[in-house]
Design a protein around this motif. Structure first.
Motif, PDB file in Angstrom:
ATOM      1  N   UNK A  86       0.816  -1.213   0.000  1.00 24.78           N
ATOM      2  CA  UNK A  86       0.000   0.000   0.000  1.00 24.78           C
ATOM      3  C   UNK A  86       0.850   1.264   0.000  1.00 24.78           C
ATOM      4  N   UNK A  87       2.155   1.157   0.083  1.00 27.59           N
ATOM      5  CA  UNK A  87       3.019   2.326   0.197  1.00 27.59           C
ATOM      6  C   UNK A  87       3.399   2.928  -1.145  1.00 27.59           C
ATOM      7  N   UNK A  88       2.970   2.331  -2.235  1.00 25.14           N
ATOM      8  CA  UNK A  88       3.353   2.855  -3.535  1.00 25.14           C
ATOM      9  C   UNK A  88       2.581   4.133  -3.839  1.00 25.14           C
ATOM     10  N   UNK A  89       3.235   5.060  -4.530  1.00 21.82           N
ATOM     11  CA  UNK A  89       2.604   6.320  -4.894  1.00 21.82           C
ATOM     12  C   UNK A  89       1.484   6.082  -5.896  1.00 21.82           C
ATOM     13  N   UNK A  90       0.437   6.911  -5.781  1.00 19.92           N
ATOM     14  CA  UNK A  90      -0.633   6.825  -6.765  1.00 19.92           C
ATOM     15  C   UNK A  90      -0.210   7.587  -8.011  1.00 19.92           C
ATOM     16  N   UNK A  91      -0.610   7.074  -9.144  1.00 17.20           N
ATOM     17  CA  UNK A  91      -0.259   7.686 -10.419  1.00 17.20           C
ATOM     18  C   UNK A  91      -1.267   8.792 -10.713  1.00 17.20           C
ATOM     19  N   UNK A  92      -0.813  10.043 -10.803  1.00 19.92           N
ATOM     20  CA  UNK A  92      -1.691  11.167 -11.095  1.00 19.92           C
ATOM     21  C   UNK A  92      -1.421  11.690 -12.494  1.00 19.92           C
ATOM     22  N   UNK A  93      -2.479  12.148 -13.159  1.00 21.18           N
ATOM     23  CA  UNK A  93      -2.360  12.756 -14.476  1.00 21.18           C
ATOM     24  C   UNK A  93      -3.031  14.117 -14.425  1.00 21.18           C
ATOM     25  N   UNK A  94      -2.690  14.951 -15.382  1.00 24.47           N
ATOM     26  CA  UNK A  94      -3.244  16.296 -15.431  1.00 24.47           C
ATOM     27  C   UNK A  94      -4.548  16.290 -16.230  1.00 24.47           C
ATOM     28  N   UNK A  95      -5.571  16.942 -15.693  1.00 19.06           N
ATOM     29  CA  UNK A  95      -6.854  17.049 -16.383  1.00 19.06           C
ATOM     30  C   UNK A  95      -6.674  17.926 -17.614  1.00 19.06           C
ATOM     31  N   UNK A  96      -7.195  17.474 -18.752  1.00 19.17           N
ATOM     32  CA  UNK A  96      -7.043  18.237 -19.993  1.00 19.17           C
ATOM     33  C   UNK A  96      -7.934  19.475 -20.003  1.00 19.17           C
ATOM     34  N   UNK A  97      -8.973  19.495 -19.185  1.00 18.36           N
ATOM     35  CA  UNK A  97      -9.914  20.605 -19.166  1.00 18.36           C
ATOM     36  C   UNK A  97      -9.454  21.731 -18.240  1.00 18.36           C
ATOM     37  N   UNK A  98      -9.134  21.394 -16.978  1.00 14.95           N
ATOM     38  CA  UNK A  98      -8.814  22.444 -15.994  1.00 14.95           C
ATOM     39  C   UNK A  98      -7.363  22.434 -15.540  1.00 14.95           C
ATOM     40  N   UNK A  99      -6.625  21.354 -15.800  1.00 15.60           N
ATOM     41  CA  UNK A  99      -5.214  21.310 -15.433  1.00 15.60           C
ATOM     42  C   UNK A  99      -4.948  20.766 -14.040  1.00 15.60           C
ATOM     43  N   UNK A 100      -5.969  20.426 -13.275  1.00 17.72           N
ATOM     44  CA  UNK A 100      -5.779  19.870 -11.939  1.00 17.72           C
ATOM     45  C   UNK A 100      -5.273  18.435 -12.045  1.00 17.72           C
ATOM     46  N   UNK A 101      -4.548  17.996 -11.029  1.00 17.06           N
ATOM     47  CA  UNK A 101      -4.082  16.614 -10.994  1.00 17.06           C
ATOM     48  C   UNK A 101      -5.228  15.723 -10.509  1.00 17.06           C
ATOM     49  N   UNK A 159      -8.264   7.637 -15.546  1.00 10.91           N
ATOM     50  CA  UNK A 159      -9.501   6.908 -15.847  1.00 10.91           C
ATOM     51  C   UNK A 159     -10.618   7.251 -14.869  1.00 10.91           C
ATOM     52  N   UNK A 160     -10.614   8.468 -14.330  1.00 14.66           N
ATOM     53  CA  UNK A 160     -11.679   8.905 -13.435  1.00 14.66           C
ATOM     54  C   UNK A 160     -12.142  10.293 -13.847  1.00 14.66           C
ATOM     55  N   UNK A 161     -13.346  10.648 -13.425  1.00 15.11           N
ATOM     56  CA  UNK A 161     -13.872  11.982 -13.669  1.00 15.11           C
ATOM     57  C   UNK A 161     -13.104  12.955 -12.785  1.00 15.11           C
ATOM     58  N   UNK A 162     -12.779  14.120 -13.326  1.00 14.92           N
ATOM     59  CA  UNK A 162     -12.047  15.131 -12.572  1.00 14.92           C
ATOM     60  C   UNK A 162     -12.935  15.656 -11.447  1.00 14.92           C
ATOM     61  N   UNK A 163     -12.482  15.598 -10.192  1.00 15.94           N
ATOM     62  CA  UNK A 163     -13.314  16.097  -9.091  1.00 15.94           C
ATOM     63  C   UNK A 163     -13.429  17.621  -9.081  1.00 15.94           C
ATOM     64  N   UNK A 185     -13.551  19.785 -12.056  1.00 18.38           N
ATOM     65  CA  UNK A 185     -14.403  20.361 -13.111  1.00 18.38           C
ATOM     66  C   UNK A 185     -15.512  19.415 -13.576  1.00 18.38           C
ATOM     67  N   UNK A 186     -15.422  18.107 -13.273  1.00 16.57           N
ATOM     68  CA  UNK A 186     -16.464  17.162 -13.656  1.00 16.57           C
ATOM     69  C   UNK A 186     -16.346  16.629 -15.067  1.00 16.57           C
ATOM     70  N   UNK A 187     -15.214  16.850 -15.735  1.00 13.43           N
ATOM     71  CA  UNK A 187     -15.029  16.390 -17.113  1.00 13.43           C
ATOM     72  C   UNK A 187     -14.243  15.083 -17.141  1.00 13.43           C
ATOM     73  N   UNK A 188     -14.511  14.267 -18.169  1.00 12.18           N
ATOM     74  CA  UNK A 188     -13.757  13.050 -18.434  1.00 12.18           C
ATOM     75  C   UNK A 188     -13.659  12.888 -19.937  1.00 12.18           C
TER      76      UNK A 188
END
Length: 65
Positions: free
Chosen positions: A22-37, A41-45, A47-50
């Motif tokens: 459980x100690x491994x880092x989670x893989x984050x990607x940048x949202x193409x719509x708002x730029x938040x991490x 494969x999930x909806x951006x919390x 802006x709500x875009x996917x």
């Protein structure tokens, strides 16, 4: 013949070995719509875009809170 363990591993020893999984880092990607991490494969919390489409209307989500 297939080698088998001589004794049963105790639950504590088994769980101590698995604790590091459980100690491994989670893989984050940048949202193409708002730029938040966000998680991949999930909806951006934020802006709500996917994949360029609005999945969750953030105006409705803010009213529910």
């Amino acid at each position: 013949m297939v080698p088998l363990p001589k004794r049963k591993l105790s639950k504590g020893r088994r769980d101590r070995r698995r604790a590091h999984d459980a100690l491994q880092n989670t893989n984050l990607v940048q949202c193409s719509q708002c730029g938040e991490m966000r998680l991949p494969h999930t909806v951006c919390p934020n802006c709500g875009y996917y994949q360029g489409r609005e999945i969750i209307s953030m105006e409705k989500a803010e009213k529910k809170k």
